[in-house]
Design an enzyme around this catalytic site. Structure first.
Site, PDB file in Angstrom:
ATOM      1  N   CYS A 196      10.082   4.446  -2.479  1.00  0.00           N
ATOM      2  CA  CYS A 196       9.275   3.603  -3.367  1.00  0.00           C
ATOM      3  C   CYS A 196       8.155   4.380  -4.058  1.00  0.00           C
ATOM      4  CB  CYS A 196       8.725   2.391  -2.626  1.00  0.00           C
ATOM      5  SG  CYS A 196       7.697   2.741  -1.202  1.00  0.00           S
TER       6      CYS A 196
ATOM      7  N   ASP B 219       7.040  -3.606  -9.026  1.00  0.00           N
ATOM      8  CA  ASP B 219       7.464  -3.391  -7.651  1.00  0.00           C
ATOM      9  C   ASP B 219       8.825  -2.699  -7.628  1.00  0.00           C
ATOM     10  OD1 ASP B 219       8.191  -3.577  -4.987  1.00  0.00           O
ATOM     11  OD2 ASP B 219       7.570  -5.672  -4.773  1.00  0.00           O
TER      12      ASP B 219
ATOM     13  N   HIS C 137      10.767  -2.281  -5.095  1.00  0.00           N
ATOM     14  CA  HIS C 137      11.549  -2.669  -3.919  1.00  0.00           C
ATOM     15  C   HIS C 137      12.677  -3.642  -4.255  1.00  0.00           C
ATOM     16  CE1 HIS C 137       7.719  -1.211  -2.242  1.00  0.00           C
ATOM     17  NE2 HIS C 137       8.485  -0.752  -1.281  1.00  0.00           N
TER      18      HIS C 137
END
Length: 394
Positions: free
Chosen positions: A81, A270, A272
């Site tokens: 990430c 994000d 993820h």
């Protein structure tokens, strides 16, 4: 420590879609996205178009193994990430330079420059800023493939990688020890051999003039387990500078790319979400067109600024020398002189307490000295000095 649990990431961090339109609050407070000010009551569609135009890099699966024969790393799910956040800020720097800061993307976009930028981040060994290149560069400096990066680590790796991609035409400066040395940046960005006549009183003189566009990264530790409240105003102010490229950071145990703020909340992309690997190439068939949309997030997310992890890296892009000097003035006035505890220190030259080894390293990186250096007050340090998670990669 940047640690992510490998299991359950897809289900926990799947991208929200437009049915849940709570990405931007209905508020009279200004919304700041990478140095641009918006009115949420009047410009909601403009804000969303701006967010969707940012390059969004996420976990991918089923790519060529990182590390060659025998490697099992065919996905970066669970560990990549922060590497993806690094890709996002570098991608935005390239978009700002080659397409303009106000460039907007649509599903119909087939601009050749845009496609060239995107190709540099594809999940393949030959792409200069692929997950493969970032992970392997980290491994060569002590971070094995599959280990987690902190903000400073990804900054140091990107600094090394951009040197090998001539087309990108940028240089990266990573500030050391919570201190931005202005003249070091000027020396780094001046292109040797380019001169122009500049007036010094009545006497014209020759001075270096050509500037290599700069991605400036300032890694900071703003607390121990959470952000010290004294830094919050300065952190919010940093999003308002025209040169802002946001903040690489996260919330505890999760890396995120913060692109703006509204009120006491920060807006982020994000990484993820695990998506399949593929190629946009020239975007000529339906599959390539569809794959292009996987690089653009329809809806951003928000968290309270107090929920951020204290390890961050402030990011700025200065296309010209004028941009950089303007940024330094803004930092001096709004982040240092007006704050009881500044986020970082701004100095003209390296402090005396820096070791000779650091001096040698910086001198080798910068090369010949440039003229027209700035003078800034050497301020006393007034901030947390913990260097946890700030491994220098050479």
């Amino acid at each position: 420590m940047w640690i992510e649990k490998v299991f359950g990431m897809d289900s926990l961090f799947t991208q929200n879609v437009c049915e849940d339109l709570e990405d931007i609050p209905q508020t009279e407070e200004p919304v700041w996205i990478l140095g641009r000010k918006y009115n949420a009551m009047k410009e909601l569609d403009v804000i969303r178009a701006s967010i969707e135009s940012k390059l969004w890099f996420t976990y991918r699966k089923n790519f060529v193994p990182i590390g060659g024969v025998g490697s099992t790393f065919t996905s970066d799910k669970g560990w990549g990430c922060m590497l993806r956040c690094g890709q996002m800020v570098l991608g935005q720097a390239l978009v700002s330079l080659h397409l303009g800061r106000d460039w907007t993307w649509t599903p119909e976009t087939k601009d050749s420059t845009y496609l060239k930028i995107l190709s540099r981040f594809e999940d393949r060994r030959a792409a200069p800023f692929s997950i493969h290149q970032i992970a392997l560069m980290g491994a060569s400096e002590g971070k094995e493939v599959g280990q987690w990066f902190g903000p400073n680590t990804v900054a140091q790796v990107l600094k090394k990688l951009v040197v090998y991609d001539e087309w990108s035409s940028i240089t990266i400066h990573v500030a050391l020890d919570n201190t931005l040395i202005v003249n070091d940046v000027l020396r780094q960005c001046k292109v040797e051999g380019a001169t122009t006549a500049e007036a010094d009183g009545d006497v014209p003189l020759k001075a270096p003039s050509q500037w290599k566009p700069l991605l400036l990264l300032i890694p900071l530790r703003l607390g121990l387990s959470e952000i010290n409240p004294v830094y919050i105003n300065g952190l919010k102010t940093s999003f308002q500078f025209p040169q802002s490229l946001g903040v690489i950071g996260g919330k505890p145990n999760l890396a995120l790319y913060f692109i703006g703020c509204v009120g006491d909340e920060v807006i982020f992309l994000d990484p993820h979400t695990t998506q399949k690997t593929g190629s946009v190439d020239q975007k000529v068939d339906e599959e390539e067109v569809d794959f292009d949309t996987t690089y653009h997030c329809k809806v951003a997310s928000r968290i309270a600024i107090t929920g951020m992890d204290p390890s961050v890296a402030l990011c700025f892009f200065c296309e010209t020398e004028k941009d950089f000097k303007s940024l330094c003035r803004s930092m001096q006035e709004k982040l240092i002189e007006s704050e009881k505890q500044p986020l970082f220190e701004l100095c003209a030259e390296r402090p005396a307490h820096w070791s000779p080894a650091e001096d040698v390293m910086v001198a080798e990186a910068l090369g010949a000295a440039a003229s027209n250096l700035l003078e800034f007050e050497h301020l006393d340090r007034q901030y947390d000095t913990s260097d946890e998670e700030f491994e220098l990669l050479g």
